[in-house]
Design an enzyme around this catalytic site. Structure first.
Site, PDB file in Angstrom:
ATOM      1  N   CYS A 193       0.842  -1.207   0.000  1.00 35.80           N
ATOM      2  CA  CYS A 193       0.000   0.000   0.000  1.00 35.80           C
ATOM      3  C   CYS A 193       0.878   1.258   0.000  1.00 35.80           C
ATOM      4  O   CYS A 193       1.866   1.337   0.732  1.00 35.80           O
ATOM      5  CB  CYS A 193      -0.899  -0.015   1.232  1.00 35.80           C
ATOM      6  SG  CYS A 193      -1.992   1.410   1.303  1.00 35.80           S
ATOM      7  N   CYS A 222     -18.895   2.492   9.282  1.00 34.22           N
ATOM      8  CA  CYS A 222     -18.120   1.810  10.322  1.00 34.22           C
ATOM      9  C   CYS A 222     -16.837   2.615  10.455  1.00 34.22           C
ATOM     10  O   CYS A 222     -16.058   2.700   9.512  1.00 34.22           O
ATOM     11  CB  CYS A 222     -17.821   0.378   9.872  1.00 34.22           C
ATOM     12  SG  CYS A 222     -16.647  -0.495  10.933  1.00 34.22           S
ATOM     13  N   CYS A 280       1.011   0.264  10.233  1.00 34.39           N
ATOM     14  CA  CYS A 280       0.540  -0.788   9.328  1.00 34.39           C
ATOM     15  C   CYS A 280       1.655  -1.560   8.631  1.00 34.39           C
ATOM     16  O   CYS A 280       2.508  -0.982   7.948  1.00 34.39           O
ATOM     17  CB  CYS A 280      -0.392  -0.182   8.294  1.00 34.39           C
ATOM     18  SG  CYS A 280      -1.162  -1.448   7.259  1.00 34.39           S
ATOM     19  N   ARG A 308     -16.895  -2.519  18.403  1.00 38.10           N
ATOM     20  CA  ARG A 308     -16.151  -3.737  18.035  1.00 38.10           C
ATOM     21  C   ARG A 308     -14.787  -3.765  18.711  1.00 38.10           C
ATOM     22  O   ARG A 308     -13.969  -2.878  18.486  1.00 38.10           O
ATOM     23  CB  ARG A 308     -15.973  -3.810  16.512  1.00 38.10           C
ATOM     24  CG  ARG A 308     -17.291  -3.771  15.785  1.00 38.10           C
ATOM     25  CD  ARG A 308     -17.175  -4.055  14.305  1.00 38.10           C
ATOM     26  NE  ARG A 308     -18.432  -3.742  13.644  1.00 38.10           N
ATOM     27  CZ  ARG A 308     -19.522  -4.505  13.675  1.00 38.10           C
ATOM     28  NH1 ARG A 308     -19.505  -5.657  14.302  1.00 38.10           N
ATOM     29  NH2 ARG A 308     -20.641  -4.119  13.061  1.00 38.10           N
ATOM     30  N   CYS A 310       0.697   4.855   6.829  1.00 34.11           N
ATOM     31  CA  CYS A 310       0.135   4.703   8.181  1.00 34.11           C
ATOM     32  C   CYS A 310       1.193   4.024   9.072  1.00 34.11           C
ATOM     33  O   CYS A 310       1.620   2.891   8.790  1.00 34.11           O
ATOM     34  CB  CYS A 310      -1.136   3.867   8.131  1.00 34.11           C
ATOM     35  SG  CYS A 310      -2.304   4.465   6.884  1.00 34.11           S
ATOM     36  N   CYS A 330     -16.180  -9.242   6.607  1.00 33.61           N
ATOM     37  CA  CYS A 330     -15.534  -7.964   6.276  1.00 33.61           C
ATOM     38  C   CYS A 330     -14.376  -8.219   5.330  1.00 33.61           C
ATOM     39  O   CYS A 330     -13.526  -9.062   5.621  1.00 33.61           O
ATOM     40  CB  CYS A 330     -14.967  -7.307   7.522  1.00 33.61           C
ATOM     41  SG  CYS A 330     -16.167  -7.109   8.807  1.00 33.61           S
ATOM     42  N   CYS A 337     -19.220  -6.049   4.956  1.00 30.65           N
ATOM     43  CA  CYS A 337     -18.481  -4.827   5.237  1.00 30.65           C
ATOM     44  C   CYS A 337     -17.256  -4.823   4.328  1.00 30.65           C
ATOM     45  O   CYS A 337     -16.691  -5.886   4.054  1.00 30.65           O
ATOM     46  CB  CYS A 337     -18.051  -4.797   6.705  1.00 30.65           C
ATOM     47  SG  CYS A 337     -17.170  -3.282   7.149  1.00 30.65           S
TER      48      CYS A 337
HETATM   49  N1  SAM Z   1      -6.446   0.266   3.509  1.00 34.45           N
HETATM   50  C1  SAM Z   1      -7.695   0.551   4.083  1.00 34.45           C
HETATM   51  C2  SAM Z   1      -7.690   1.747   4.981  1.00 34.45           C
HETATM   52  O1  SAM Z   1      -6.722   1.946   5.725  1.00 34.45           O
HETATM   53  O2  SAM Z   1      -8.668   2.480   4.978  1.00 34.45           O
HETATM   54  C3  SAM Z   1      -8.307  -0.605   4.792  1.00 34.45           C
HETATM   55  C4  SAM Z   1      -7.553  -1.533   5.704  1.00 34.45           C
HETATM   56  S1  SAM Z   1      -6.831  -0.921   7.163  1.00 34.45           S
HETATM   57  C5  SAM Z   1      -5.856  -2.294   7.608  1.00 34.45           C
HETATM   58  C6  SAM Z   1      -8.069  -0.796   8.373  1.00 34.45           C
HETATM   59  C7  SAM Z   1      -7.707  -0.326   9.769  1.00 34.45           C
HETATM   60  O3  SAM Z   1      -7.045  -1.359  10.486  1.00 34.45           O
HETATM   61  C8  SAM Z   1      -6.812   0.864   9.943  1.00 34.45           C
HETATM   62  O4  SAM Z   1      -7.471   2.071   9.755  1.00 34.45           O
HETATM   63  C9  SAM Z   1      -6.377   0.712  11.401  1.00 34.45           C
HETATM   64  O5  SAM Z   1      -7.277   1.363  12.261  1.00 34.45           O
HETATM   65  C10 SAM Z   1      -6.425  -0.803  11.614  1.00 34.45           C
HETATM   66  N2  SAM Z   1      -5.068  -1.338  11.738  1.00 34.45           N
HETATM   67  C11 SAM Z   1      -4.177  -1.527  10.762  1.00 34.45           C
HETATM   68  N3  SAM Z   1      -3.016  -2.006  11.231  1.00 34.45           N
HETATM   69  C12 SAM Z   1      -3.169  -2.140  12.575  1.00 34.45           C
HETATM   70  C13 SAM Z   1      -2.315  -2.544  13.645  1.00 34.45           C
HETATM   71  N4  SAM Z   1      -1.068  -2.932  13.436  1.00 34.45           N
HETATM   72  N5  SAM Z   1      -2.824  -2.557  14.892  1.00 34.45           N
HETATM   73  C14 SAM Z   1      -4.096  -2.160  15.129  1.00 34.45           C
HETATM   74  N6  SAM Z   1      -4.935  -1.732  14.156  1.00 34.45           N
HETATM   75  C15 SAM Z   1      -4.482  -1.713  12.905  1.00 34.45           C
HETATM   76 FE1  SF4 Z   2      -2.628   1.191   3.512  1.00 32.46          FE
HETATM   77 FE2  SF4 Z   2      -2.364  -0.003   5.848  1.00 32.46          FE
HETATM   78 FE3  SF4 Z   2      -2.871   2.595   5.747  1.00 32.46          FE
HETATM   79 FE4  SF4 Z   2      -4.789   0.837   5.009  1.00 32.46          FE
HETATM   80  S1  SF4 Z   2      -3.930   1.086   7.045  1.00 32.46           S
HETATM   81  S2  SF4 Z   2      -4.191   2.723   3.949  1.00 32.46           S
HETATM   82  S3  SF4 Z   2      -3.514  -0.764   4.112  1.00 32.46           S
HETATM   83  S4  SF4 Z   2      -1.039   1.564   4.980  1.00 32.46           S
END
Ligand code: SAM
Ligand code: SF4
Ligand code: DTB
Length: 354
Positions: A57, A192, A64, A270, A61, A101, A132
């Site tokens: 991606c 959500c 992530c 959740r 973030c 989901c 979802c």
């Molecule tokens: N890429 C899309 C987005 O970010 O909108 C969808 C997937 S993303 C993995 C969904 C959510 O998962 C993130 O917004 C974050 O809140 C949560 N998330 C991701 N990595 C995480 C981590 N290591 N620990 C806890 N929550 C996490």
């Molecule tokens: Fe990409 Fe992870 Fe951020 Fe979702 S949470 S936008 S998968 S970097």
């Protein structure tokens, strides 16, 4: 519904901070009372998560493992085949899941991906499960296509307070996120939206996080609260490994759940990522504080989860039941004052997972 129970979208930060400050027993009592007024007591919705496109991606973030900017060693995949997604959904249904989901590691879906995404939504809906999707930012037309396909919920998290957001993500703004939530709402899809605690944020950030959600034009129907899963090679995972004291205090995590329940009484709250390393006692407190949904299975998107047998054992130990209905049963406040014989009977014949 008693007037004092009507969902409020005019919460002030001061009021939310005051809830966080309550003595723990008072906070828990208020949260559980609110929970019983609006939700069937003792029911936990079981959801299954599937990563339909993993890794690679472009967003940064800091939590992530799927970000290109992280050094997590995760291998990027292409969008899954529709048939494989529907097979996974059928398995989830067989193991008792009521909600499926689907998540993609995208900044946003490309228009050329939409026909397959629409087929996935339609297919899972036909199986009778709540759907979802979480695919990143959406344009108006993409939100409308998802609505037409019958998508029940779209997950897009604000993640933290407006002030802390820039410390976590720089490639898209808080406003971008709010804009997507508004497109989703206007398309008629349930929102959500939640976030992550335990990223080294302050109490004030947790107040700001809940404040943003609780003052949206409508409360999100679903509020995922994730505890950071620290992944090696991510900015925040490495930060936490270096400064273990930054790990969120368990009671503070439970307080966050309770405040979400009190401020957004009708929403599903959740208890999402982070349960693998959470004690059963803390999870039990989260359920008492009003969390009424979990992700089951041994995998979330790219990280691990507790697995079905550990969860079945936990729910059985706590006398909690998997939620049968797709939507939470709205219990009128008067009914919540008296013992509802259906719950007693259901508890007596409760068997963990089908
Ligand atoms: N890429 C899309 C987005 O970010 O909108 C969808 C997937 S993303 C993995 C969904 C959510 O998962 C993130 O917004 C974050 O809140 C949560 N998330 C991701 N990595 C995480 C981590 N290591 N620990 C806890 N929550 C996490
Ligand atoms: Fe990409 Fe992870 Fe951020 Fe979702 S949470 S936008 S998968 S970097
Ligand atoms: C959400 O807030 N939590 C779920 C769901 N929305 C998609 C995802 C959690 C992902 C946890 C880290 C991972 O497995 O990559």
């Amino acid at each position: 519904m008693a007037p004092e129970d009507a969902p409020r979208i005019d919460w002030t930060r001061e009021e939310i901070a005051a809830l966080f400050d309550l003595p723990f027993d008072e906070l828990m009592w208020r949260a559980q009372d609110m929970h019983r007024r609006h939700h069937a007591r003792g029911e936990i919705q079981l959801c299954t998560l599937l990563s339909i496109k993993t890794g690679g991606c472009v967003e940064d973030c800091g939590y992530c493992s799927q970000s290109k900017h992280a050094d997590s060693g995760l291998k990027a995949t292409k969008l899954m085949d529709v048939r494989a997604v529907l097979q996974a959904a059928a398995q989830a249904k067989d193991s008792g899941s009521k909600r499926f989901c689907m998540g993609a590691a995208w900044r946003n879906p490309k228009d050329r991906d939409m026909p397959a995404i629409v087929e996935m939504v339609e297919g899972v809906r036909q199986m009778g499960m709540e759907t979802c999707m979480t695919l990143g930012m959406l344009s108006k037309s993409q939100a409308q296509q998802l609505a037409t396909a019958g998508l029940d919920y779209y997950n897009h998290n604000i993640d933290t307070s407006p002030e802390n957001y820039g410390n976590v993500i720089t490639t898209r703004t808080y406003q971008d996120r709010l804009d997507t939530l508004e497109e989703v709402r206007q398309a008629g899809i349930n929102v959500c939206s939640g976030g992550i605690v335990g990223m080294g944020e302050t109490r004030g950030d947790r107040v700001g996080f809940i404040h943003t959600l609780a003052t949206l034009p409508e409360h999100p129907g679903s509020v995922p609260v994730n505890a950071l899963v620290p992944v090696k090679g991510t900015v925040l995972g490495d930060m936490l490994a270096d400064t273990p004291l930054a790990k969120i205090d368990d009671i503070e995590f439970v307080r966050t759940i309770a405040v979400a329940r009190i401020t957004m009484p009708m929403s599903m709250v959740r208890l999402s990522a982070g349960r693998e390393s959470m004690s059963e006692a803390v999870q039990a407190l989260c359920f008492m504080a009003g969390a009424n949904s979990i992700f089951t299975g041994d995998k979330l998107l790219a990280t691990g989860n507790r697995g079905d047998s550990a969860d079945a054992a936990l729910l059985a130990k706590l006398g909690l039941r998997p939620m049968e209905s797709e939507e939470p049963m709205r219990v009128p406040p008067e009914a919540s004052q008296t013992v509802d014989i259906r719950h007693v009977l259901a508890a007596e014949i409760f068997m963990p997972f089908p």
